[in-house]
Design a protein around this motif. Structure first.
Motif, mmCIF file in Angstrom:
data_model
loop_
_atom_site.group_PDB
_atom_site.id
_atom_site.type_symbol
_atom_site.label_atom_id
_atom_site.label_comp_id
_atom_site.label_asym_id
_atom_site.label_seq_id
_atom_site.Cartn_x
_atom_site.Cartn_y
_atom_site.Cartn_z
ATOM 1 N N LEU A 265 0.808 -1.218 0.000
ATOM 2 C CA LEU A 265 0.000 0.000 0.000
ATOM 3 C C LEU A 265 0.845 1.274 0.000
ATOM 4 N N LYS A 266 1.927 1.279 0.737
ATOM 5 C CA LYS A 266 2.735 2.495 0.833
ATOM 6 C C LYS A 266 3.269 2.926 -0.530
ATOM 7 N N ASP A 267 3.837 1.994 -1.271
ATOM 8 C CA ASP A 267 4.372 2.337 -2.595
ATOM 9 C C ASP A 267 3.265 2.780 -3.540
ATOM 10 N N ALA A 268 2.103 2.135 -3.431
ATOM 11 C CA ALA A 268 0.980 2.497 -4.301
ATOM 12 C C ALA A 268 0.547 3.938 -4.067
ATOM 13 N N LEU A 269 0.442 4.323 -2.793
ATOM 14 C CA LEU A 269 0.004 5.680 -2.471
ATOM 15 C C LEU A 269 1.126 6.706 -2.669
ATOM 16 N N LYS A 270 2.356 6.273 -2.500
ATOM 17 C CA LYS A 270 3.492 7.176 -2.720
ATOM 18 C C LYS A 270 3.502 7.674 -4.157
ATOM 19 N N GLU A 271 3.086 6.843 -5.076
ATOM 20 C CA GLU A 271 3.018 7.208 -6.483
ATOM 21 C C GLU A 271 1.746 8.001 -6.788
ATOM 22 N N THR A 272 0.653 7.652 -6.107
ATOM 23 C CA THR A 272 -0.669 8.198 -6.441
ATOM 24 C C THR A 272 -0.936 9.563 -5.844
ATOM 25 N N LEU A 273 -0.546 9.798 -4.600
ATOM 26 C CA LEU A 273 -0.916 11.033 -3.906
ATOM 27 C C LEU A 273 -0.417 12.303 -4.612
ATOM 28 N N PRO A 274 0.852 12.376 -5.019
ATOM 29 C CA PRO A 274 1.292 13.593 -5.730
ATOM 30 C C PRO A 274 0.517 13.820 -7.026
ATOM 31 N N PHE A 275 0.140 12.730 -7.677
ATOM 32 C CA PHE A 275 -0.647 12.829 -8.902
ATOM 33 C C PHE A 275 -2.005 13.448 -8.602
ATOM 34 N N LEU A 276 -2.627 13.023 -7.501
ATOM 35 C CA LEU A 276 -3.937 13.564 -7.123
ATOM 36 C C LEU A 276 -3.848 15.036 -6.732
ATOM 37 N N VAL A 277 -2.743 15.428 -6.134
ATOM 38 C CA VAL A 277 -2.556 16.841 -5.788
ATOM 39 C C VAL A 277 -2.621 17.702 -7.044
ATOM 40 N N LYS A 278 -1.925 17.253 -8.095
ATOM 41 C CA LYS A 278 -1.926 18.003 -9.351
ATOM 42 C C LYS A 278 -3.279 17.957 -10.047
ATOM 43 N N ALA A 279 -3.936 16.804 -9.987
ATOM 44 C CA ALA A 279 -5.193 16.624 -10.712
ATOM 45 C C ALA A 279 -6.382 17.275 -10.020
ATOM 46 N N LEU A 280 -6.369 17.279 -8.686
ATOM 47 C CA LEU A 280 -7.537 17.752 -7.939
ATOM 48 C C LEU A 280 -7.296 19.034 -7.145
ATOM 49 N N GLY A 281 -6.051 19.479 -7.078
ATOM 50 C CA GLY A 281 -5.752 20.691 -6.317
ATOM 51 C C GLY A 281 -6.490 21.912 -6.846
ATOM 52 N N GLN A 282 -7.050 22.702 -5.921
ATOM 53 C CA GLN A 282 -7.839 23.874 -6.304
ATOM 54 C C GLN A 282 -7.120 25.195 -6.055
ATOM 55 N N ASP A 283 -6.082 25.161 -5.235
ATOM 56 C CA ASP A 283 -5.290 26.369 -4.997
ATOM 57 C C ASP A 283 -3.887 25.975 -4.548
ATOM 58 N N SER A 284 -3.083 26.951 -4.164
ATOM 59 C CA SER A 284 -1.678 26.685 -3.809
ATOM 60 C C SER A 284 -1.520 25.905 -2.524
ATOM 61 N N ASN A 285 -2.604 25.693 -1.790
ATOM 62 C CA ASN A 285 -2.525 24.927 -0.548
ATOM 63 C C ASN A 285 -2.631 23.433 -0.780
ATOM 64 N N ALA A 286 -2.891 23.013 -1.999
ATOM 65 C CA ALA A 286 -3.025 21.587 -2.307
ATOM 66 C C ALA A 286 -1.728 20.864 -1.951
ATOM 67 N N ALA A 287 -1.882 19.724 -1.276
ATOM 68 C CA ALA A 287 -0.714 18.973 -0.816
ATOM 69 C C ALA A 287 -1.141 17.573 -0.408
ATOM 70 N N SER A 288 -0.155 16.724 -0.160
ATOM 71 C CA SER A 288 -0.436 15.400 0.350
ATOM 72 C C SER A 288 0.652 15.014 1.332
ATOM 73 N N SER A 289 0.386 13.982 2.123
ATOM 74 C CA SER A 289 1.396 13.461 3.039
ATOM 75 C C SER A 289 1.208 11.967 3.175
ATOM 76 N N LEU A 290 2.293 11.283 3.493
ATOM 77 C CA LEU A 290 2.251 9.830 3.666
ATOM 78 C C LEU A 290 3.268 9.458 4.725
ATOM 79 N N ASP A 291 2.793 8.810 5.759
ATOM 80 C CA ASP A 291 3.654 8.417 6.871
ATOM 81 C C ASP A 291 3.305 6.993 7.261
ATOM 82 N N SER A 292 4.263 6.287 7.795
ATOM 83 C CA SER A 292 3.998 4.899 8.185
ATOM 84 C C SER A 292 4.928 4.492 9.301
ATOM 85 N N GLY A 293 4.591 3.391 9.940
ATOM 86 C CA GLY A 293 5.410 2.882 11.022
ATOM 87 C C GLY A 293 5.109 1.424 11.254
ATOM 88 N N SER A 294 6.012 0.768 11.963
ATOM 89 C CA SER A 294 5.808 -0.655 12.234
ATOM 90 C C SER A 294 6.174 -0.968 13.679
#
Length: 294
Positions: A265-294
């Motif tokens: 899941l981490k690699d899948a979202l690592k690739e997808t989230l920045p893409f969604l920021v560009k595709a769905l962002g409405q202003d300069s505040n558009a951003a994403s984050s991804l964090d994980s732990g074990s």
């Protein structure tokens, strides 16, 4: 108590994040032969019309799934799987039907898998039952007209010891912010190896800010791996329009917190989230984050 209707929000940016993540989880969990039991604690109506009165009143899908219908060029695999899933419920573009999580989950289940759907809203529960009946899925899918927070307690752990629980309440009631971690804490004690996916809104209230922190603490205390993804599409600040009226931004961001996530899941979202920021962002505040732990 029963004022919230997901039909107003179907296909918005929060659904894009939630359902892209959900599908990536399901694709992995259904590889193993052992039967899977899935739970949806706040199932809603199951299917939504993007050209219906509710969706057109809010027009939230215009800033979500509608923006993604005609993407040019390569698309991240996880997002493509999501788009293919939505497309499968439609015969042509523009898409008019949006599948909620009950139909998305059922689409990925094998014959041996089970799905428990909880919906307490009387109108949505009735609509959900009618929609599910069209699947002719028999005993594979059960619609339960009860409180999902409490209902799942009776079925954990599942007989196969493999399970996925999706929890995405409206958070319209402030008590939801406390009930979510309470339910997850109880579930982890009953079924430590289950996969728990929690959606939540990112809004300027302390309860929303604290929820992922509480879930992270819970996962760490239980010595379970976790993943936390967020998608912001616009500013959360209230502004004033030309007529001097105060304009609230609506939902600016949301997050998914997953306990016992698939290792893919981490690699899948690592690739997808920045893409969604560009595709769905409405202003300069558009951003994403991804964090994980074990």
């Amino acid at each position: 108590m029963f004022s919230y209707r997901h039909a107003f929000h179907a296909g918005n940016h929060a659904d894009v994040l939630k359902h892209t993540t959900l599908i990536a989880i399901l694709q992995h969990l259904t590889i193993k032969e052992t039967a899977l039991m899935a739970f949806d604690t706040h199932a809603g109506a199951g299917l939504y019309r993007l050209d219906g009165d509710f969706a057109q009143t809010s027009a939230e899908a215009l800033e979500g799934i509608v923006k993604l219908q005609d993407l040019a060029g390569p698309v991240p695999a996880a997002l493509q799987a999501y788009l293919d899933t939505v497309a499968s419920f439609n015969t042509q573009k523009p898409w008019k039907v949006y599948p909620g999580s009950p139909f998305i989950i059922q689409k990925f289940l094998r014959e041996r898998d089970k799905l428990k759907l909880y919906e307490i809203h009387p109108t949505d529960a009735k609509t959900l039952s009618g929609n599910i009946a069209q699947l002719e899925a028999g005993r594979q899918v059960a619609v339960l007209r009860e409180d999902g927070f409490e209902g799942v307690r009776k079925l954990l752990p599942p007989p196969s010891r493999r399970g996925l629980l999706l929890c995405d309440p409206s958070y319209e009631m402030k008590t939801d912010y406390a009930r979510v971690p309470a339910m997850v804490d109880d579930a982890l004690q009953r079924f430590a190896t289950g996969t728990y996916a929690v959606w939540y809104p990112i809004i300027p209230r302390p309860e929303a800010h604290d929820l992922p922190k509480r879930l992270k603490t819970m996962a760490q205390r239980s010595d379970r791996p976790w993943l936390h993804a967020t998608l912001t599409v616009k500013s959360s600040k209230v502004h004033t329009d030309a007529q001097g009226n105060e304009v609230r931004p609506g939902l600016p961001a949301s997050g998914m917190f997953v306990i016992n996530p698939p290792h893919t899941l981490k690699d899948a979202l690592k690739e997808t989230l920045p893409f969604l920021v560009k595709a769905l962002g409405q202003d300069s505040n558009a951003a994403s984050s991804l964090d994980s732990g074990s």
